[in-house]
Enzyme design. Structure first.
Site, mmCIF file in Angstrom:
data_model
loop_
_atom_site.group_PDB
_atom_site.id
_atom_site.type_symbol
_atom_site.label_atom_id
_atom_site.label_comp_id
_atom_site.label_asym_id
_atom_site.label_seq_id
_atom_site.Cartn_x
_atom_site.Cartn_y
_atom_site.Cartn_z
ATOM 1 N N ARG A 1 37.784 10.389 -9.208
ATOM 2 C CA ARG A 1 36.412 10.660 -9.909
ATOM 3 C C ARG A 1 36.268 9.263 -10.615
ATOM 4 O O ARG A 1 37.078 8.193 -10.713
ATOM 5 C CB ARG A 1 36.366 11.766 -10.657
ATOM 6 C CG ARG A 1 36.292 12.940 -9.784
ATOM 7 C CD ARG A 1 36.319 14.276 -10.671
ATOM 8 N NE ARG A 1 35.444 14.401 -11.732
ATOM 9 C CZ ARG A 1 35.604 15.030 -12.851
ATOM 10 N NH1 ARG A 1 36.787 15.825 -12.963
ATOM 11 N NH2 ARG A 1 34.743 14.799 -13.938
ATOM 12 N N TYR B 1 3.147 -2.224 3.866
ATOM 13 C CA TYR B 1 2.911 -0.852 3.840
ATOM 14 C C TYR B 1 4.215 -0.110 2.996
ATOM 15 O O TYR B 1 5.446 -0.477 3.475
ATOM 16 C CB TYR B 1 2.828 -0.004 4.905
ATOM 17 C CG TYR B 1 1.556 -0.003 5.829
ATOM 18 C CD1 TYR B 1 0.354 -0.858 5.252
ATOM 19 C CD2 TYR B 1 1.176 0.243 6.919
ATOM 20 C CE1 TYR B 1 -0.722 -0.903 5.817
ATOM 21 C CE2 TYR B 1 0.012 0.374 7.557
ATOM 22 C CZ TYR B 1 -0.989 -0.559 7.026
ATOM 23 O OH TYR B 1 -2.188 -0.563 7.391
ATOM 24 N N TYR C 1 45.939 17.661 -11.424
ATOM 25 C CA TYR C 1 44.800 17.151 -12.269
ATOM 26 C C TYR C 1 45.198 16.169 -13.280
ATOM 27 O O TYR C 1 45.968 16.453 -14.146
ATOM 28 C CB TYR C 1 43.754 18.413 -12.883
ATOM 29 C CG TYR C 1 42.939 17.562 -13.756
ATOM 30 C CD1 TYR C 1 41.693 17.002 -13.156
ATOM 31 C CD2 TYR C 1 42.619 17.643 -15.065
ATOM 32 C CE1 TYR C 1 40.752 16.214 -13.682
ATOM 33 C CE2 TYR C 1 41.799 17.002 -15.879
ATOM 34 C CZ TYR C 1 40.761 16.482 -15.032
ATOM 35 O OH TYR C 1 39.682 15.617 -15.760
ATOM 36 N N SER D 1 57.178 20.249 -11.408
ATOM 37 C CA SER D 1 56.116 20.999 -11.035
ATOM 38 C C SER D 1 55.470 21.935 -11.872
ATOM 39 O O SER D 1 56.301 22.348 -12.768
ATOM 40 C CB SER D 1 56.593 21.785 -9.663
ATOM 41 O OG SER D 1 56.860 20.706 -8.701
ATOM 42 N N GLN E 1 -5.277 3.732 -6.670
ATOM 43 C CA GLN E 1 -6.289 3.979 -5.958
ATOM 44 C C GLN E 1 -6.703 5.675 -6.013
ATOM 45 O O GLN E 1 -5.868 6.087 -5.385
ATOM 46 C CB GLN E 1 -6.108 3.581 -4.508
ATOM 47 C CG GLN E 1 -7.232 3.680 -3.592
ATOM 48 C CD GLN E 1 -6.843 3.826 -2.275
ATOM 49 O OE1 GLN E 1 -5.488 4.073 -1.903
ATOM 50 N NE2 GLN E 1 -7.722 3.449 -1.308
ATOM 51 N N LEU F 1 0.985 -1.133 0.148
ATOM 52 C CA LEU F 1 0.033 -0.017 -0.096
ATOM 53 C C LEU F 1 0.819 1.370 0.094
ATOM 54 O O LEU F 1 1.650 1.379 0.810
ATOM 55 C CB LEU F 1 -0.921 0.090 1.209
ATOM 56 C CG LEU F 1 -1.696 -1.329 1.215
ATOM 57 C CD1 LEU F 1 -2.833 -0.968 2.366
ATOM 58 C CD2 LEU F 1 -2.666 -1.464 0.204
ATOM 59 N N ALA F 2 0.980 1.872 -0.957
ATOM 60 C CA ALA F 2 1.335 3.186 -1.171
ATOM 61 C C ALA F 2 0.787 4.441 -1.754
ATOM 62 O O ALA F 2 1.103 5.240 -2.559
ATOM 63 C CB ALA F 2 2.739 2.872 -1.952
ATOM 64 N N ASN G 1 5.898 9.093 8.595
ATOM 65 C CA ASN G 1 4.893 10.065 8.208
ATOM 66 C C ASN G 1 5.437 11.544 8.240
ATOM 67 O O ASN G 1 4.753 12.395 8.025
ATOM 68 C CB ASN G 1 3.756 10.182 9.356
ATOM 69 C CG ASN G 1 2.835 8.697 9.040
ATOM 70 O OD1 ASN G 1 2.349 8.255 8.095
ATOM 71 N ND2 ASN G 1 2.920 7.873 10.218
ATOM 72 N N ARG H 1 2.585 15.225 5.992
ATOM 73 C CA ARG H 1 3.388 15.728 6.974
ATOM 74 C C ARG H 1 4.952 15.804 6.701
ATOM 75 O O ARG H 1 5.818 16.182 7.205
ATOM 76 C CB ARG H 1 3.251 15.094 8.393
ATOM 77 C CG ARG H 1 1.914 15.565 9.003
ATOM 78 C CD ARG H 1 2.151 14.956 10.385
ATOM 79 N NE ARG H 1 1.525 13.541 10.572
ATOM 80 C CZ ARG H 1 2.355 12.962 11.452
ATOM 81 N NH1 ARG H 1 3.160 13.337 12.414
ATOM 82 N NH2 ARG H 1 1.817 11.578 11.687
HETATM 83 C C1 UD1 Z 1 -3.677 1.669 9.743
HETATM 84 C C2 UD1 Z 1 -4.576 0.777 10.222
HETATM 85 C C3 UD1 Z 1 -4.230 0.718 11.684
HETATM 86 C C4 UD1 Z 1 -2.666 0.563 11.988
HETATM 87 C C5 UD1 Z 1 -1.724 1.888 11.189
HETATM 88 C C6 UD1 Z 1 -0.434 1.338 11.223
HETATM 89 C C7 UD1 Z 1 -6.650 0.315 9.026
HETATM 90 C C8 UD1 Z 1 -7.772 0.977 9.025
HETATM 91 N N1 UD1 Z 1 -5.764 1.005 10.027
HETATM 92 O O1 UD1 Z 1 -4.162 3.058 10.030
HETATM 93 O O2 UD1 Z 1 -4.914 -0.200 12.446
HETATM 94 O O3 UD1 Z 1 -2.622 0.791 13.551
HETATM 95 O O4 UD1 Z 1 -2.242 1.336 9.843
HETATM 96 O O5 UD1 Z 1 0.200 2.233 10.699
HETATM 97 O O6 UD1 Z 1 -6.086 -0.383 8.359
HETATM 98 N N2 UD1 Z 1 -3.258 3.683 2.395
HETATM 99 C C9 UD1 Z 1 -3.476 3.643 1.055
HETATM 100 N N3 UD1 Z 1 -4.846 4.158 0.733
HETATM 101 C C10 UD1 Z 1 -5.587 4.469 1.488
HETATM 102 C C11 UD1 Z 1 -5.062 4.693 3.002
HETATM 103 C C12 UD1 Z 1 -3.881 4.155 3.278
HETATM 104 O O7 UD1 Z 1 -2.630 3.173 0.091
HETATM 105 O O8 UD1 Z 1 -6.685 4.954 1.460
HETATM 106 C C13 UD1 Z 1 -1.795 3.174 2.827
HETATM 107 C C14 UD1 Z 1 -0.905 4.322 3.274
HETATM 108 O O9 UD1 Z 1 -0.170 4.997 2.195
HETATM 109 C C15 UD1 Z 1 0.182 3.878 4.313
HETATM 110 C C16 UD1 Z 1 -0.866 2.741 4.785
HETATM 111 O O10 UD1 Z 1 -1.897 2.570 3.726
HETATM 112 O O11 UD1 Z 1 1.159 3.259 3.769
HETATM 113 C C17 UD1 Z 1 -1.445 2.873 6.220
HETATM 114 O O12 UD1 Z 1 -2.224 4.207 6.059
HETATM 115 P P1 UD1 Z 1 -2.256 5.153 7.241
HETATM 116 O O13 UD1 Z 1 -3.251 6.304 6.950
HETATM 117 O O14 UD1 Z 1 -0.966 5.674 7.732
HETATM 118 O O15 UD1 Z 1 -2.653 4.372 8.373
HETATM 119 P P2 UD1 Z 1 -4.181 4.197 9.099
HETATM 120 O O16 UD1 Z 1 -5.335 3.885 8.042
HETATM 121 O O17 UD1 Z 1 -4.366 5.397 10.002
#
Ligand code: UD1
Ligand code: CA
Length: 472
Positions: free
Chosen positions: A348, A100, A381, A420, A73, A8-9, A242, A15
């Site tokens: 270099r 993540y 050089y 030199s 997404q 998930l990215a 974050n 921040r």
């Molecule tokens: C999520 C978990 C929480 C956990 C926490 C750990 C859920 C509902 N919550 O929190 O229980 O303790 O991670 O850090 O799953 N991301 C997406 N798409 C989205 C939302 C998030 O790709 O729509 C990705 C973010 O880029 C990140 C990860 O998912 O890599 C976590 O998202 P973030 O918003 O940091 O975490 P929470 O949802 O608050």
């Protein structure tokens, strides 16, 4: 066991206050997402799907590879929604591991133990945190509702933790739930077929109006699928980035881990808190590294090597017995055995030194081969050159390799002595054993074994008088 991996990215990373998508920020010279992809690859998965959103185009471009698929997404409606976007691209593997992109340091062994824990169902990677603020909490039977833990504890033994019943997000949690210190890392391994089914049943009926991936836990239990946990031994293994402060913190953790590994392998570090390795550093026996050195890319140091303080080495191979003195900068270079480099030397790209070569202070070497025993000890050089063995290059010598458009080669034979402040205007050849008189500008071949010099005759004007102030 074969695996699908989803990373998930899509999150924005507000921040970070940066135009660069969060997962592309570097930690130890490598983007956060690249760390995660490398960990995923080490598990030999059947497929890797990266879910992008904010800055998706840049992320795709940076990470494009034949073994990586991308799902977009847009908009971002939560972690459950993010995983849904990856589902159509998943391979046939029975288990899907969800990672993540902003959690860069999870060790391969921890991921393996998570996948192992999921062998009879699904498993969640958790950690015990002193401050769990912001995290989803692991709610276990008996912990909140006064229920008894599923496994009865024998008197005098620590009661085993109850079964996981659900995960509650910090924002949705009651004070009692917020007191739980076991948190959801977000990393989990789930049976693929069930995952697809459970995702289709998620709702966004919660404080944030998001589709929570964590809501698959009660759905799993309802289907009779076991929900296990694996515990990360250290909090940093599941720490996400974050903010720049968290990025800096994890950088230090990672560097401390690398320094510890180097010490354990027998490398002497003047201060394990003052070395940065942004790539791979491999060291032979009895290597000593002084403070504030930075190693980038692939650096290979042989036996008995000393690296002085404040040196930067990037993609460098150094053979045994060589010393690199303070404040030297080496990049894409090869250094032979028993050389002395620096202080304040610069190698270099394309610098290749044979053994027993001395490159001293304020000497720059680029794309040049320098033969065994040759020396350029001060202020020179050397570019696009072939320097033979036992050549002495005097202070202030410059190979003029560039006419503003093209580059040309300088060839210096074995045993030559360059006086030199000589300028060698390439293309030019200096014969073996040739002497070049100090201050010469050499534009034609200088024959071997002879003294060649270009120098205006020294004059003293006896009639000359110092200027006098005119009287007005
Ligand atoms: C999520 C978990 C929480 C956990 C926490 C750990 C859920 C509902 N919550 O929190 O229980 O303790 O991670 O850090 O799953 N991301 C997406 N798409 C989205 C939302 C998030 O790709 O729509 C990705 C973010 O880029 C990140 C990860 O998912 O890599 C976590 O998202 P973030 O918003 O940091 O975490 P929470 O949802 O608050
Ligand atoms: Ca969120």
């Amino acid at each position: 066991m074969s695996l699908n991996v989803i990373i998930l990215a899509a999150g924005q990373g507000k921040r970070m206050h940066s135009a660069l998508p969060k997962v592309l920020h570097p930690l130890a010279g490598k983007s956060l997402l690249r760390h995660v992809i490398d960990a995923a690859r080490a598990l030999h998965p059947a497929c890797i799907v990266v879910v992008t959103g904010h800055g998706g185009e840049a992320v795709r471009e940076a990470m494009a590879a034949p073994d990586i698929a991308f799902a977009l997404q847009e908009p971002q409606l939560g972690t459950g929604h993010a995983v849904m976007q990856a589902v159509p691209l998943l391979g046939a593997a029975a288990t899907t591991l969800i990672l993540y992109g902003d959690v860069p340091l999870t060790p391969i062994d921890t991921l393996k133990s998570l996948v192992g824990a999921a062998s009879g169902g699904m498993a969640i990677l958790t950690a015990e945190l002193d401050d769990a603020t912001g995290y989803g909490r692991m709610v276990r039977s008996g912990a909140i509702d006064g229920e008894r833990p599923a496994s009865g504890a024998i008197d005098g033994e620590r009661p085993s933790p109850g079964r996981i019943t659900r995960i509650v997000e910090h924002k949705d949690a009651s004070p009692a739930e917020r007191a739980i210190r076991e948190v959801n890392s977000g990393i989990m391994a789930v049976p693929t077929a069930y995952l697809k089914d459970w995702l289709s049943k998620l709702s966004n009926n919660n404080v944030q109006g998001e589709y929570y991936l964590t809501d698959i836990v009660p759905l799993a239990l309802a289907d009779g699928v076991a929900v296990e946990s694996a515990t990360a031994p250290h909090a940093w293994e599941v720490s996400g980035v974050n903010s720049k402060a968290q990025l800096a913190e994890l950088e230090r953790v990672h560097q401390r881990n690398i320094a510890t590994a180097l010490l354990e392998a027998g490398v002497t570090l003047a201060d394990p808190a003052r070395i940065d390795v942004r790539g791979l550093l491999s060291c032979g026996q009895d290597v000593r590294i002084d403070v504030n050195c930075v190693f980038e890319g692939d650096v290979v140091l042989g036996n008995d090597i000393v690296i002085g303080p404040n040196c930067v080495l990037k993609n460098v191979r150094i053979k045994a017995g060589t010393r690199v003195e303070a404040f030297s900068h080496l990049e894409d270079a090869e250094v032979g055995a028993h050389c002395r480099i620096g202080p304040y030397a610069r190698l270099r790209p394309g610098a290749q030194l044979d053994e027993h070569v001395h490159i001293g202070n304020f000497v720059e070497v680029k794309k040049s081969v320098i033969g065994a025993g040759s020396k350029a000890n001060h202020l020179a050089y050397i570019g696009d050159s072939e320097v033979g063995k036992k050549v002495n290059i005097g202070a202030g010598t410059i190979t003029c390799n560039y006419d503003g458009v093209n580059k040309f080669k300088t060839i210096i034979g074995d045993g030559a002595f360059i006086g030199s402040d000589s300028t060698l205007v390439a293309p030019v050849t200096i014969g073996a054993g040739a002497y070049i008189g100090a201050g010469s500008t050499i534009t034609k071949a200088a024959p071997g074994g002879k003294l060649t010099l270009t120098r205006a005759k020294q004059l003293t004007l006896d009639a000359w008088k110092p200027p006098q102030k005119k009287s007005s």
